[in-house]
Design a protein around this motif. Sequence first.
Motif, mmCIF file in Angstrom:
data_model
loop_
_atom_site.group_PDB
_atom_site.id
_atom_site.type_symbol
_atom_site.label_atom_id
_atom_site.label_comp_id
_atom_site.label_asym_id
_atom_site.label_seq_id
_atom_site.Cartn_x
_atom_site.Cartn_y
_atom_site.Cartn_z
ATOM 1 N N ALA A 97 0.825 -1.208 0.000
ATOM 2 C CA ALA A 97 0.000 0.000 0.000
ATOM 3 C C ALA A 97 0.861 1.261 0.000
ATOM 4 O O ALA A 97 1.893 1.340 0.676
ATOM 5 C CB ALA A 97 -0.929 0.009 1.211
ATOM 6 N N THR A 98 0.457 2.259 -0.786
ATOM 7 C CA THR A 98 1.063 3.585 -0.750
ATOM 8 C C THR A 98 0.085 4.538 -0.057
ATOM 9 O O THR A 98 -1.054 4.178 0.224
ATOM 10 C CB THR A 98 1.386 4.085 -2.159
ATOM 11 O OG1 THR A 98 0.172 4.160 -2.934
ATOM 12 C CG2 THR A 98 2.360 3.141 -2.855
ATOM 13 N N VAL A 99 0.530 5.763 0.169
ATOM 14 C CA VAL A 99 -0.303 6.688 0.943
ATOM 15 C C VAL A 99 -1.625 6.977 0.241
ATOM 16 O O VAL A 99 -2.651 7.194 0.895
ATOM 17 C CB VAL A 99 0.452 7.999 1.214
ATOM 18 C CG1 VAL A 99 1.585 7.775 2.198
ATOM 19 C CG2 VAL A 99 0.978 8.618 -0.081
ATOM 20 N N GLN A 100 -1.629 6.997 -1.090
ATOM 21 C CA GLN A 100 -2.860 7.311 -1.806
ATOM 22 C C GLN A 100 -3.872 6.172 -1.717
ATOM 23 O O GLN A 100 -5.080 6.416 -1.617
ATOM 24 C CB GLN A 100 -2.546 7.618 -3.276
ATOM 25 C CG GLN A 100 -1.630 8.806 -3.488
ATOM 26 C CD GLN A 100 -2.212 10.090 -2.950
ATOM 27 O OE1 GLN A 100 -3.416 10.293 -2.962
ATOM 28 N NE2 GLN A 100 -1.363 10.973 -2.460
ATOM 29 N N THR A 101 -3.412 4.948 -1.752
ATOM 30 C CA THR A 101 -4.344 3.815 -1.701
ATOM 31 C C THR A 101 -4.903 3.599 -0.299
ATOM 32 O O THR A 101 -5.873 2.849 -0.139
ATOM 33 C CB THR A 101 -3.656 2.529 -2.180
ATOM 34 O OG1 THR A 101 -2.477 2.276 -1.395
ATOM 35 C CG2 THR A 101 -3.249 2.651 -3.648
ATOM 36 N N THR A 102 -4.320 4.243 0.723
ATOM 37 C CA THR A 102 -4.887 4.118 2.063
ATOM 38 C C THR A 102 -6.230 4.838 2.180
ATOM 39 O O THR A 102 -6.960 4.627 3.166
ATOM 40 C CB THR A 102 -3.932 4.695 3.120
ATOM 41 O OG1 THR A 102 -3.661 6.078 2.827
ATOM 42 C CG2 THR A 102 -2.628 3.922 3.154
ATOM 43 N N LEU A 103 -6.563 5.673 1.198
ATOM 44 C CA LEU A 103 -7.852 6.363 1.238
ATOM 45 C C LEU A 103 -9.007 5.372 1.189
ATOM 46 O O LEU A 103 -10.101 5.657 1.695
ATOM 47 C CB LEU A 103 -7.956 7.350 0.070
ATOM 48 C CG LEU A 103 -6.915 8.482 0.054
ATOM 49 C CD1 LEU A 103 -7.084 9.328 -1.192
ATOM 50 C CD2 LEU A 103 -7.027 9.337 1.307
ATOM 51 N N TYR A 104 -8.781 4.198 0.583
ATOM 52 C CA TYR A 104 -9.814 3.175 0.535
ATOM 53 C C TYR A 104 -10.152 2.641 1.928
ATOM 54 O O TYR A 104 -11.238 2.086 2.141
ATOM 55 C CB TYR A 104 -9.360 2.006 -0.341
ATOM 56 C CG TYR A 104 -9.676 2.183 -1.808
ATOM 57 C CD1 TYR A 104 -10.950 2.548 -2.227
ATOM 58 C CD2 TYR A 104 -8.694 1.980 -2.773
ATOM 59 C CE1 TYR A 104 -11.239 2.712 -3.565
ATOM 60 C CE2 TYR A 104 -8.981 2.147 -4.119
ATOM 61 C CZ TYR A 104 -10.257 2.513 -4.512
ATOM 62 O OH TYR A 104 -10.544 2.681 -5.838
#
Length: 277
Positions: free
Chosen positions: A224-231
Amino acid sequence: MTRTKVRAWIVGVIAILVSVVVFLVPFAFVVLQAAKTPDDASTLAFTWPKEWQFFPNLVAVLQSNDGLIWRAFLNSFVLTVGSVALMVILSAMAGYVLARKRSKWGPVVNFFVLAGLIVPPAVVPTIWVLQGVGLYKTMPGMILIETTFGLSFCILLFRAFFNTVPKELDEAAVLDGAGRVRLFFQVILPLLRPVIVTVIVVQSVFVFNDFAGPLYFLPGSDNATVQTTLYTFSGQNLSFYNLLFMDILLITIPPLVAYIFFNRQIVAGMTSGAIKG
């Protein structure tokens, strides 16, 4: 006060007001939502929080999913550093060759460089290639993808900057006995500091903020990257908007700090080569 000064003052005020509306208002909205309770944030209203929950929301995001956000920041850091390092080295060498060497293949190479800015990436063929070489769902594969996406823009910047570097420096270094590799790394590369800083900052923000790339080519919670943690905080049936906006706020801070501290270097690098060539 002359008419010219009045006009400049009016233009400056208008520019400040536009900047406030475009940048500060959305940022204030994110901060307010991140400080609200779940029920209060679910309305998505631009209002003052009924009950401040900023620090509890911050702790909840940092501890969510066994500290997923920390692992995501580490993955994004590795991805950004690896991709940008490759971009700087490869684009600097390619830009040097395109600026210095004239050949019949020059227009063809320039066409493919420009095509890299225009042609959208093909997701399915790229996944097929990554699977074929065993790099799908791996950090090295994602680094190569990000490097490829940003290479064209970087090459154009370096090529334009090389037009401001006198060719006499190359000739003097060759006369002193410098080979091609020594010429580039010891003579030319130190002169590229303005455009190198521009490439590092701009492309670091681009890679750090990339959402589609890791989503397609680097799936999985371990990657996971920081952007995909939005999910993590937004789903089809339930969304915690207060935690979602807190996550957005945390993700926004590193690029914002980079632009604040390197604003002048970015402008200098972007305008390099605009007069000559």
